[in-house]
Scaffold this active site. Sequence first.
Site, PDB file in Angstrom:
ATOM      1  N   HIS A 264       0.728  -1.260   0.107  1.00  0.00           N
ATOM      2  CA  HIS A 264       0.001  -0.133   0.056  1.00  0.00           C
ATOM      3  C   HIS A 264       0.859   1.232   0.136  1.00  0.00           C
ATOM      4  O   HIS A 264       1.891   1.405   0.552  1.00  0.00           O
ATOM      5  CB  HIS A 264      -0.910   0.147   1.246  1.00  0.00           C
ATOM      6  CG  HIS A 264      -2.169   1.018   1.052  1.00  0.00           C
ATOM      7  ND1 HIS A 264      -2.003   2.192   1.290  1.00  0.00           N
ATOM      8  CD2 HIS A 264      -3.321   0.671   0.753  1.00  0.00           C
ATOM      9  CE1 HIS A 264      -3.207   2.888   0.966  1.00  0.00           C
ATOM     10  NE2 HIS A 264      -3.898   1.839   0.727  1.00  0.00           N
ATOM     11  N   ASP A 315      -7.856  -5.059  -0.384  1.00  0.00           N
ATOM     12  CA  ASP A 315      -8.347  -5.906  -1.490  1.00  0.00           C
ATOM     13  C   ASP A 315      -8.086  -7.351  -1.449  1.00  0.00           C
ATOM     14  O   ASP A 315      -8.588  -8.337  -2.344  1.00  0.00           O
ATOM     15  CB  ASP A 315      -8.042  -5.552  -3.019  1.00  0.00           C
ATOM     16  CG  ASP A 315      -8.326  -4.000  -3.068  1.00  0.00           C
ATOM     17  OD1 ASP A 315      -7.627  -3.198  -3.633  1.00  0.00           O
ATOM     18  OD2 ASP A 315      -9.632  -3.848  -3.057  1.00  0.00           O
TER      19      ASP A 315
END
Length: 380
Positions: A264, A315
């Site tokens: 991320h 996700d």
Amino acid sequence: MDKKDGSQLIRGLEGVVAAETKLCDLDGKNGRLAYCGYDIADLARQATFEEVCHLLWHGELPAAVQLDKTTLALIAAREIPRELLQTFRLMPKATDPMRALQAAVAMLGMHDPDATDNAHAANLRKAVRLTSQLATAICAHHRIRSGQEPVAPASDLSHAGNFLYMLTGARPSAVVTKAFDASLTLYAEHELNASTFTTRVITSTQSDLHSAVAGGLGALKGPLHGGAGEAVMRTLLEIGEVANVDAFSDKALAEKRRLMGFGHRVYTAGDPRAAILKGLAEEACRQSGQFKWFEMAVKLHARINAAKKLIPNVDFYSAPLFYSLGVPVDLFTPVIATGRIAGWTANIVEQHDDNRLIRPRGDYVGAGRRPFVPLGQRGA
Ligand code: SDX
């Protein structure tokens, strides 16, 4: 890299603060996330998606009367124009659902009475309408491309429950509805991620909400962003069985393969949404008799984290969760959009209410200044 005038190139705008916002407090170092001051874990567990929409649009959790008003407005806006259904029937059967959705939002803008009105109240009316219509459009397109008739919205079901009903034609259980509702809340808002920033750039030119959301869908579609969820599920399907995870991991690491669902830009200690989704995925995969997908995800998470210290992002665990809830894999990103439209529209309202055109600079590194050469003198 410093420019001639001393300004600095920052690739990918990493760490650049481009706006002040009252919507999302994202603490990447400590892995904490809150919407308008309320921690994401509390919202996912104790609030409905309708309450979270109201919170993002109005800055406060709704009292009962206000929640009824917002809920009834969302229910009243679920229908989509028959012209849009006709358009879905004309699309090639293999059309990517995210491309169909981008076209749908453009068409919904053609039918919206407030389409070009950027006033606060008009934007809030459009936020409600488009949040509802987007869900109906996703499900209607899917049914039509599958050779089935669209399922009319059920006014007695919540936003989350009605989505699953319009998608499958079956009324979902309370447990399944709650898991899906929490997923929408977890995806609702996330500060200036690529798709939300896209909606702000479009809004900053004083364009309109439908144009901004259509742009946001284009950004969300990419596998480095919202498209990652679908890619995670395709990875799990490629691995196939729990026993294959080790061999797959060894090969992927050796090939330096970019594994979707990991890493991320902002979170370094961990994505708090992934931890909540992991719990929801465990329950849903067990309930649906598809526990192996959860087991594979846990094993892959452990292997990749141990080898590259990469964290699973939002996700990673939403993939086995959505799969076990019966969402088709190529509808994972549209489902993410079903949650994120609440944050996009809240950011669009916030940008319109305190706007300045967003226009960064580029650092020229091309050819030096040179005289023009007429066509006849340019050689072969
Ligand atoms: C979302 O921004 C948001 O808030 C987004 C989001 C939201 O709610 O809106 O949180 C939703 O988009 C989550 C992210 C979904 N995307 C993916 O899962 C795609 C896979 N992840 C990566 O591509 C990557 O981690 C990004 C795109 C998410 C972030 O990329 P950065 O910050 O540009 O980091 P990078 O690509 O420069 O990687 C830094 C290092 C590199 O190693 P080196 O080359 O420096 O040795 O980490 C490695 C990368 O190779 N790395 C990975 C990796 N992610 C980073 N290596 C393998 N697999 C990965 N997934």
